[in-house]
Design an enzyme around this catalytic site. Structure first.
Site, short mmCIF file in Angstrom:
data_model
loop_
_atom_site.label_atom_id
_atom_site.label_comp_id
_atom_site.label_asym_id
_atom_site.label_seq_id
_atom_site.Cartn_x
_atom_site.Cartn_y
_atom_site.Cartn_z
N HIS A 14 -1.35 1.25 10.59
CA HIS A 14 -2.58 0.63 10.10
C HIS A 14 -2.29 -0.74 9.52
CE1 HIS A 14 -2.54 2.13 5.60
NE2 HIS A 14 -1.40 1.59 5.95
N CYS A 33 0.88 -5.26 3.40
CA CYS A 33 0.02 -4.30 4.11
C CYS A 33 -1.00 -5.02 4.98
CB CYS A 33 -0.70 -3.39 3.12
SG CYS A 33 0.44 -2.35 2.22
N HIS A 39 1.69 -1.80 10.37
CA HIS A 39 2.91 -1.11 9.92
C HIS A 39 2.60 0.39 9.96
CE1 HIS A 39 0.44 -1.43 6.26
NE2 HIS A 39 0.99 -0.28 5.93
N HIS A 41 3.23 4.67 8.90
CA HIS A 41 3.57 5.65 7.87
C HIS A 41 3.76 7.02 8.52
CE1 HIS A 41 2.52 3.14 4.43
NE2 HIS A 41 1.45 2.75 5.09
N ASP A 79 -2.62 11.16 15.19
CA ASP A 79 -1.18 11.10 15.43
C ASP A 79 -0.82 10.06 16.49
OD1 ASP A 79 1.45 11.89 14.96
OD2 ASP A 79 1.41 13.33 16.61
N HIS A 80 0.13 9.19 16.14
CA HIS A 80 0.61 8.12 17.02
C HIS A 80 -0.50 7.13 17.40
CE1 HIS A 80 4.08 10.68 17.14
NE2 HIS A 80 4.75 9.75 17.76
N GLU A 124 0.99 9.19 1.58
CA GLU A 124 1.23 8.00 2.40
C GLU A 124 2.71 7.60 2.36
OE1 GLU A 124 -1.60 4.75 1.93
OE2 GLU A 124 0.04 3.33 2.11
#
Ligand code: NI
Length: 134
Positions: A14, A33, A39, A41, A79-80, A124
């Site tokens: 995100h 950010c 980037h 997580h 996811d991904h 996070e």
């Protein structure tokens, strides 16, 4: 009242960026950010439901059903993925952890008809997590 928690994990990218603001203000508020190329997580999601124990099953909820709904409707979609671009239920939403838990709550609230949501918790990083109680 008994509380049951299901844990799931997903990886996603995100970027924290407010389109209404200047580049400078985004940089000032969000720091790294706000980096243009996103980037990632390794998120950990905890969904807690509550209810009375059914005397016939001994369950507060059918954990198999709960797990299936969370996997299909939430984890598979996150996811991904790039949370700024790829997720229908995050469209138009700045994908901070705070906003993500609210969006997950709204989605699960309608899907889980056999139990009551208590908390959506999203880790996070190892030092930061958010919790939403509706
Ligand atoms: Ni981040």
């Amino acid at each position: 009242m008994v509380y049951l928690t299901r844990r799931e994990r997903f990886n996603a990218a995100h970027r924290l960026y407010n389109n209404q603001w200047s580049e400078e203000k985004n940089r000032e508020v969000f720091g790294k950010c706000a980096n243009e190329n996103f980037h990632g997580h390794n998120f950990e999601l905890f969904v807690t439901v509550k209810g009375e124990v059914d005397p016939e099953t001994g369950f507060v909820v059918n954990a198999h059903h709960l797990s299936k709904v969370i996997k299909q409707e939430i984890v598979e979609k996150l996811d991904h993925m790039n949370l700024n671009k790829d997720v229908d239920f995050l469209e138009g939403i700045l994908p901070s952890s705070e906003n993500i838990v609210i969006a997950i709550w709204k989605k699960l609230e309608v899907l889980l008809d056999d139990c009551q949501l208590h908390c959506i918790k999203l880790i996070e990083t190892e030092n930061i997590y958010v919790e939403y109680f509706g």
